[in-house]
Scaffold this motif. Structure first.
Motif, PDB file in Angstrom:
ATOM      1  N   GLY A   1       0.836  -1.262  -0.184  1.00 13.59           N
ATOM      2  CA  GLY A   1       0.001  -0.059   0.160  1.00 13.59           C
ATOM      3  C   GLY A   1       0.930   1.388   0.026  1.00 13.59           C
ATOM      4  O   GLY A   1       2.063   1.321   0.541  1.00 13.59           O
ATOM      5  N   ALA A   2       0.364   2.240  -0.611  1.00  9.45           N
ATOM      6  CA  ALA A   2       1.071   3.199  -0.805  1.00  9.45           C
ATOM      7  C   ALA A   2       1.767   4.203   0.474  1.00  9.45           C
ATOM      8  O   ALA A   2       2.564   4.671   0.720  1.00  9.45           O
ATOM      9  CB  ALA A   2       0.662   4.382  -1.881  1.00  9.45           C
ATOM     10  N   ASN A   3       0.646   4.256   1.372  1.00 10.88           N
ATOM     11  CA  ASN A   3       1.004   4.747   2.540  1.00 10.88           C
ATOM     12  C   ASN A   3       0.982   4.208   3.741  1.00 10.88           C
ATOM     13  O   ASN A   3       0.837   4.480   4.950  1.00 10.88           O
ATOM     14  CB  ASN A   3      -0.279   5.887   2.908  1.00 10.88           C
ATOM     15  N   PHE A   4       1.385   2.783   3.621  1.00 12.25           N
ATOM     16  CA  PHE A   4       1.592   2.016   4.815  1.00 12.25           C
ATOM     17  C   PHE A   4       3.024   1.872   5.491  1.00 12.25           C
ATOM     18  O   PHE A   4       3.187   1.426   6.513  1.00 12.25           O
ATOM     19  CB  PHE A   4       1.385   0.270   4.278  1.00 12.25           C
ATOM     20  N   SER A   5       3.849   2.167   4.547  1.00 11.63           N
ATOM     21  CA  SER A   5       5.407   1.966   5.086  1.00 11.63           C
ATOM     22  C   SER A   5       5.927   3.370   5.652  1.00 11.63           C
ATOM     23  O   SER A   5       5.744   4.651   5.018  1.00 11.63           O
ATOM     24  CB  SER A   5       6.129   1.768   3.948  1.00 11.63           C
ATOM     25  N   TYR A   6       6.743   3.550   6.621  1.00 18.21           N
ATOM     26  CA  TYR A   6       7.399   4.387   7.070  1.00 18.21           C
ATOM     27  C   TYR A   6       8.607   4.856   5.988  1.00 18.21           C
ATOM     28  O   TYR A   6       9.408   3.944   5.473  1.00 18.21           O
ATOM     29  CB  TYR A   6       8.295   4.293   8.357  1.00 18.21           C
ATOM     30  N   PRO A   7       8.902   6.021   5.760  1.00 20.59           N
ATOM     31  CA  PRO A   7       8.187   7.252   5.966  1.00 20.59           C
ATOM     32  C   PRO A   7       7.042   8.038   5.566  1.00 20.59           C
ATOM     33  O   PRO A   7       6.582   8.982   5.913  1.00 20.59           O
ATOM     34  CB  PRO A   7       9.554   8.243   5.949  1.00 20.59           C
TER      35      PRO A   7
ATOM     36  N   ARG B   1      -5.657  -2.881  10.052  1.00 23.99           N
ATOM     37  CA  ARG B   1      -4.451  -2.930   8.997  1.00 23.99           C
ATOM     38  C   ARG B   1      -4.794  -3.786   7.721  1.00 23.99           C
ATOM     39  O   ARG B   1      -4.200  -3.543   6.729  1.00 23.99           O
ATOM     40  CB  ARG B   1      -3.338  -3.348   9.497  1.00 23.99           C
ATOM     41  N   VAL B   2      -5.833  -4.877   8.026  1.00 24.44           N
ATOM     42  CA  VAL B   2      -5.986  -5.805   6.839  1.00 24.44           C
ATOM     43  C   VAL B   2      -7.108  -5.629   6.061  1.00 24.44           C
ATOM     44  O   VAL B   2      -8.421  -5.137   6.682  1.00 24.44           O
ATOM     45  CB  VAL B   2      -5.772  -7.290   7.416  1.00 24.44           C
ATOM     46  N   GLN B   3      -7.152  -5.467   4.905  1.00 22.75           N
ATOM     47  CA  GLN B   3      -8.226  -4.959   3.934  1.00 22.75           C
ATOM     48  C   GLN B   3      -8.792  -6.327   3.501  1.00 22.75           C
ATOM     49  O   GLN B   3      -8.105  -7.361   2.929  1.00 22.75           O
ATOM     50  CB  GLN B   3      -7.884  -4.242   2.843  1.00 22.75           C
ATOM     51  N   VAL B   4     -10.275  -6.753   3.712  1.00 23.12           N
ATOM     52  CA  VAL B   4     -10.796  -7.971   3.500  1.00 23.12           C
ATOM     53  C   VAL B   4     -11.647  -7.585   2.313  1.00 23.12           C
ATOM     54  O   VAL B   4     -12.262  -8.637   1.793  1.00 23.12           O
ATOM     55  CB  VAL B   4     -11.145  -8.530   4.726  1.00 23.12           C
ATOM     56  N   ASN B   5     -12.195  -6.488   1.998  1.00 18.64           N
ATOM     57  CA  ASN B   5     -13.127  -6.368   1.217  1.00 18.64           C
ATOM     58  C   ASN B   5     -12.604  -6.084  -0.283  1.00 18.64           C
ATOM     59  O   ASN B   5     -11.848  -5.095  -0.549  1.00 18.64           O
ATOM     60  CB  ASN B   5     -13.751  -5.131   1.431  1.00 18.64           C
ATOM     61  N   PRO B   6     -12.961  -7.165  -1.161  1.00 17.11           N
ATOM     62  CA  PRO B   6     -12.346  -7.092  -2.444  1.00 17.11           C
ATOM     63  C   PRO B   6     -12.720  -5.823  -3.169  1.00 17.11           C
ATOM     64  O   PRO B   6     -12.023  -5.374  -4.055  1.00 17.11           O
ATOM     65  CB  PRO B   6     -13.045  -8.257  -3.177  1.00 17.11           C
ATOM     66  N   ASP B   7     -13.742  -5.258  -2.781  1.00 17.95           N
ATOM     67  CA  ASP B   7     -14.133  -3.739  -3.684  1.00 17.95           C
ATOM     68  C   ASP B   7     -13.248  -2.685  -3.161  1.00 17.95           C
ATOM     69  O   ASP B   7     -13.244  -1.693  -3.883  1.00 17.95           O
ATOM     70  CB  ASP B   7     -15.534  -3.637  -3.395  1.00 17.95           C
ATOM     71  N   LYS B   8     -12.648  -2.973  -2.307  1.00 21.57           N
ATOM     72  CA  LYS B   8     -11.518  -1.802  -1.499  1.00 21.57           C
ATOM     73  C   LYS B   8      -9.983  -2.488  -1.834  1.00 21.57           C
ATOM     74  O   LYS B   8      -9.272  -1.986  -0.796  1.00 21.57           O
ATOM     75  CB  LYS B   8     -12.031  -1.460  -0.492  1.00 21.57           C
TER      76      LYS B   8
ATOM     77  N   CYS C   1      -5.622  -1.740  -0.137  1.00 22.66           N
ATOM     78  CA  CYS C   1      -4.647  -2.971   0.649  1.00 22.66           C
ATOM     79  C   CYS C   1      -3.352  -2.195   0.981  1.00 22.66           C
ATOM     80  O   CYS C   1      -2.846  -1.221   0.560  1.00 22.66           O
ATOM     81  CB  CYS C   1      -4.351  -3.994   0.031  1.00 22.66           C
ATOM     82  N   ASN C   2      -2.898  -2.742   2.331  1.00 26.05           N
ATOM     83  CA  ASN C   2      -1.782  -2.275   3.094  1.00 26.05           C
ATOM     84  C   ASN C   2      -0.641  -3.179   2.706  1.00 26.05           C
ATOM     85  O   ASN C   2       0.445  -2.782   2.379  1.00 26.05           O
ATOM     86  CB  ASN C   2      -1.881  -2.015   4.582  1.00 26.05           C
ATOM     87  N   PHE C   3      -0.874  -4.393   2.660  1.00 25.82           N
ATOM     88  CA  PHE C   3       0.245  -5.429   2.936  1.00 25.82           C
ATOM     89  C   PHE C   3       0.212  -5.650   1.045  1.00 25.82           C
ATOM     90  O   PHE C   3      -0.283  -5.128   0.381  1.00 25.82           O
ATOM     91  CB  PHE C   3      -0.170  -6.819   3.353  1.00 25.82           C
TER      92      PHE C   3
ATOM     93  N   GLU D   1      -5.546  -8.582  -0.565  1.00 21.70           N
ATOM     94  CA  GLU D   1      -4.275  -9.047   0.043  1.00 21.70           C
ATOM     95  C   GLU D   1      -5.030 -10.334   0.635  1.00 21.70           C
ATOM     96  O   GLU D   1      -6.087 -10.682   1.056  1.00 21.70           O
ATOM     97  CB  GLU D   1      -3.756  -8.515   0.938  1.00 21.70           C
ATOM     98  N   ASP D   2      -3.929 -11.449   0.826  1.00 21.41           N
ATOM     99  CA  ASP D   2      -4.253 -12.525   1.633  1.00 21.41           C
ATOM    100  C   ASP D   2      -3.173 -12.998   2.743  1.00 21.41           C
ATOM    101  O   ASP D   2      -1.942 -12.580   2.422  1.00 21.41           O
ATOM    102  CB  ASP D   2      -4.339 -13.923   0.438  1.00 21.41           C
ATOM    103  N   LEU D   3      -3.295 -13.373   3.878  1.00 18.01           N
ATOM    104  CA  LEU D   3      -2.658 -13.541   4.901  1.00 18.01           C
ATOM    105  C   LEU D   3      -1.444 -14.441   4.404  1.00 18.01           C
ATOM    106  O   LEU D   3      -0.183 -14.170   4.955  1.00 18.01           O
ATOM    107  CB  LEU D   3      -3.209 -14.437   5.842  1.00 18.01           C
ATOM    108  N   LEU D   4      -1.748 -15.596   3.700  1.00 18.07           N
ATOM    109  CA  LEU D   4      -0.490 -16.432   3.191  1.00 18.07           C
ATOM    110  C   LEU D   4      -0.103 -16.106   2.131  1.00 18.07           C
ATOM    111  O   LEU D   4       0.734 -16.932   1.350  1.00 18.07           O
ATOM    112  CB  LEU D   4      -0.872 -17.723   3.420  1.00 18.07           C
ATOM    113  N   THR D   5      -0.580 -15.014   1.090  1.00 18.14           N
ATOM    114  CA  THR D   5      -0.455 -14.671  -0.107  1.00 18.14           C
ATOM    115  C   THR D   5      -0.665 -15.674  -0.945  1.00 18.14           C
ATOM    116  O   THR D   5      -0.186 -16.097  -2.121  1.00 18.14           O
ATOM    117  CB  THR D   5       1.049 -14.186  -0.387  1.00 18.14           C
ATOM    118  N   PHE D   6      -1.876 -16.756  -0.921  1.00 20.56           N
ATOM    119  CA  PHE D   6      -2.333 -17.538  -1.612  1.00 20.56           C
ATOM    120  C   PHE D   6      -3.732 -17.122  -2.133  1.00 20.56           C
ATOM    121  O   PHE D   6      -4.601 -16.815  -1.510  1.00 20.56           O
ATOM    122  CB  PHE D   6      -2.850 -19.023  -0.779  1.00 20.56           C
ATOM    123  N   PHE D   7      -3.740 -16.744  -3.500  1.00 20.37           N
ATOM    124  CA  PHE D   7      -4.919 -16.054  -3.944  1.00 20.37           C
ATOM    125  C   PHE D   7      -5.937 -16.883  -4.594  1.00 20.37           C
ATOM    126  O   PHE D   7      -5.866 -17.092  -5.983  1.00 20.37           O
ATOM    127  CB  PHE D   7      -4.440 -15.068  -4.911  1.00 20.37           C
TER     128      PHE D   7
END
Length: 724
Positions: free
Chosen positions: A636-642, A658-665, A669-671, A698-704
């Motif tokens: 995600g564009a604004n998830f990481s420092y700085p 912090r986790v986005q679960v809605n596919p319409d949004k 996603c941050n991760f 996004e997916d917790l284990l990156t299994f899409f």
């Protein structure tokens, strides 16, 4: 009798390599009647842990077939070639990776290495021997391409690939054998530790070079590169022979002979890594021997027993050093020129890793250690320079840090007189002994807090490249900047046919992706090799052509395209590790009047640098007309420092929601998550202007693999792409 491994000796080659086993060699030595007192053994560590016992002397050897008996008839001087089409400077992981990938396709690269073995950097660094590259041996998945996502140490083999049979699909017997072969070559066979020893990396790289029989000229240092008489004729490498390589100093003692051989090369790849310690100007501005460099400091903690130690720098080498000395020191203070950057907060693997940041615990839990930043304002990331710092020796034998943000600890001159002031101290001593003790300690604390006095000061400010030997090619190389300016295929922007690999290719993704580390630059090296092969050897960039059956209904085309994309999103390691830098391209045939209902195939072009010029070059330049979809990953564009400091959401990477679960949004996603972009070369569109950008949640284990969250939205995207 002297034993030597000729694979590590730059001056010797073997005309007919012997094929003795340990048993036959020992029996031969016994037969020669050599008494024990006449035996001298030179042990060269290597990849395997074989041990051979001869006359009570344990010798660690790798391959007894590479033991060289000292007979002149069996050896001859290794000669430099007069000409080589591809010259690679440096036999570290970057140089080895490019050399293997070129050689596997029939090219003839020659590697020049001043040390006596591959990967010599890891013989001395990191100083405290623990790598910070993850070595995740087990993932619960048999797919070897997927497993490279979590293997941060292995180099790529030319035949590294896996069939997209699904993460848990049933593989054929041939594929199972191939996977076993690939698994045997991975770094996990050299170490099972999650953060392995650097010694194992030396072993692994040596075996990699031998297994692929790379043409490496050990003991030869390239001291200069000049242009040939005409640019089309390439370069002249000016080489000197090294008699001894000083591992820790990363320099060689040259042969006193005045002879300076040269080698004519058409293409040069520089893979010399980072060689010069940063901050040496501090040494020059300070008193003699008042500053110790990370590259030369003693590594036995006993040398620092009960000492106050200051460390200049707040990156991984600084925290690695603090962690290593923690058991012996009285205290450690880390001085940083900016706010400390933590990898789990910035998502940049080059920032401070958790394995080294124990000092942050002792600092926050008030156990004498401390973190001191040049700019003390909250959230500062100014990155002020260390160059003004001076370290002076004091009369009491300490060392003092000067000119480091003096205002932080300055106190006003007009401090009012305290009622506790008593020149004689008798009243206080008799009635308030604890107050007297506290006041006595004040002077000692002032040495550290205000005067910044310590027993030792260690400089740990990282490294930069040493490109001065290229200065005859262009004046920009005289400055020894960290990275050279390169195009998307890592070719110099100022010197054609000069390329950079390994850590030196990291300039394009500095502080953005993983290109400065093996698990990242192995893919950048593959992109570089593919570019060389396509441009100069006529070998096209690899692609997989997916042919559709004639009876495939048009309504099912989006599902077929989604299936192709998911095969890469769930397995590909190159686009995953080099997120935001490498992309796959799914190319559709056809022109402006293309009828997608007649679509019979689509081509998947693998791991193309994320750049309009790179995409155009891989597709054939301006002659290409058509449509394609890029497939990659990003955070995600604004998830990481700085970057997060610019929003009102804060920089808490562990915040609720912090986790986005809605596919319409999914675009929020941050991760790390997949991003696909549709391009067309027609009309006002082009390689630099996508028609549509599509994010997959996004997916917790990156299994899409979820129907509602991943598969159906992806099918809908390809449906829109076809209609366009």
């Amino acid at each position: 009798l002297h034993f030597r491994s000729f694979s590590h000796n730059p001056q010797l080659t073997v005309a007919e390599p012997p094929s003795w086993s340990a048993e036959t060699l020992c029996s031969s030595l016994d037969a020669w009647g050599l008494p024990q007192r006449k035996v001298k053994v030179a042990v060269f560590p290597d990849t395997r842990q074989d041990r051979m016992l001869f006359r009570g002397i344990a010798m660690r050897v790798v391959n007894v077939a590479t033991i060289l008996l000292g007979y002149a008839a069996m050896v001859q001087a290794a000669e430099l070639p007069e000409f080589a089409p591809y010259c690679i400077i440096g036999a570290g992981p970057g140089g080895l990776q490019v050399a293997h990938l070129l050689q596997a396709e029939g090219a003839h690269p020659v590697v020049f290495e001043r040390a006596s073995r591959a990967g010599s950097f890891f013989e001395a660094y990191p100083r405290h021997r623990k790598l910070i590259s993850s070595n995740k041996v087990h993932t619960g998945v048999d797919n070897m391409e997927f497993n490279l996502r979590h293997d941060w140490n292995s180099l790529l083999d030319f035949d590294d690939h896996d069939e997209p049979v699904g993460l848990h699909g049933t593989a054929s017997s041939a594929l199972r054998k191939q996977r076993e072969l690939q698994k045997a070559r991975r770094f996990g066979n050299w170490s099972k530790e999650y953060f392995p020893s650097a010694d194992r990396m030396v072993d692994y790289l040596g075996e990699y070079a031998r297994r692929h029989q790379l043409d490496i000229r050990y003991g030869y240092e390239v001291v200069g590169v000049t242009k040939a008489e005409t640019p089309r004729e390439g370069f002249i490498l000016h080489v000197r022979k090294c008699t001894t390589y000083l591992t820790q100093a990363r320099s060689c003692i040259p042969d006193p002979s005045p002879e300076r051989p040269t080698v004519h090369c058409i293409y040069v790849v520089v893979a010399t890594g980072m060689q010069i310690p940063n901050g040496q100007v501090i040494d020059q501005n300070s008193d003699r021997n008042s500053v110790e460099g990370y590259e030369a400091m003693p590594i036995d903690p006993a040398n620092f027993t009960n000492q106050r130690v200051a460390i200049l720098g707040n990156g991984n080498s600084a925290f690695e050093t603090a962690d290593h000395l923690a058991s012996a020191t009285a205290l450690v203070h880390i001085y940083g020129r900016r706010r400390v950057r933590l990898a789990w907060e910035t998502h940049y693997v080059g920032d401070v890793r958790a394995v080294n940041n124990h000092l942050l615990d002792s600092y926050q839990l008030k156990s004498l250690d401390a973190l001191i930043e040049m700019d003390a304002s909250a959230g500062s990331d100014s990155g002020m320079s260390f160059n003004s710092i001076k370290v002076r020796k004091t009369e009491n034998g300490n060392v003092r840090i000067e000119d480091f943000d003096r205002a932080v600890y300055e106190s006003p001159d007009d401090t009012p007189e305290s009622p506790l002031d008593d020149p004689e101290g008798k009243v206080l001593l008799e009635k308030f002994p604890n107050v007297v003790y506290a006041m006595a300690q004040e002077a000692k604390q002032t040495e550290i807090a205000r005067n910044r006095e310590y027993d030792r000061v260690i400089r740990c400010l990282g490294w930069r490249g040493d490109l001065v030997f290229l200065s005859h090619l262009h004046k920009s190389f005289r400055d020894n900047t960290k990275f050279a300016s390169v195009d998307p295929f890592f070719e110099s922007k100022v010197v054609p046919n000069l390329f950079f690999a390994g850590q030196l290719s990291h300039g394009r993704d500095w502080r953005e992706s993983a290109g400065g580390f093996i698990h990242g630059f192995r893919y950048l090296a593959r992109a570089l090799a593919r570019r060389l092969l396509a441009e100069f050897e006529g070998i096209p960039w690899p692609k997989i052509v997916h042919t559709f059956p004639d009876d495939l209904e048009y309504e099912l085309l989006p599902l077929k395209l989604a299936d192709i994309a998911l095969g890469r999103l769930n397995q590909a390691s190159g686009t995953y590790q080099m997120f935001g830098q490498l992309e796959d391209m799914l190319v559709f045939p056809g022109g402006p009047t293309w009828d997608c209902t007649q679509m019979s195939e689509a081509a998947l072009v693998l791991e193309v640098p994320k750049s309009p010029s790179a995409r155009a070059a891989v597709l054939g330049g301006e002659t290409f007309q058509g449509y394609y979809v890029t497939i990659g990953f990003q955070y995600g564009a604004n998830f990481s420092y700085p970057a997060c400091t610019k929003t009102n959401l804060g920089c808490d990477v562990f915040k609720v929601g912090r986790v986005q679960v809605n596919p319409d949004k999914a675009h929020l996603c941050n991760f790390l998550h997949p991003v696909l972009r549709l391009y067309s070369t027609y009309g006002f569109h082009g390689h630099d202007r996508p028609i549509e950008e599509f994010h997959l949640v996004e997916d917790l284990l990156t299994f899409f693999t979820l129907k509602k969250k991943h598969i159906e939205p992806l099918v809908e995207f390809f449906g829109r792409a076809l209609k366009f």
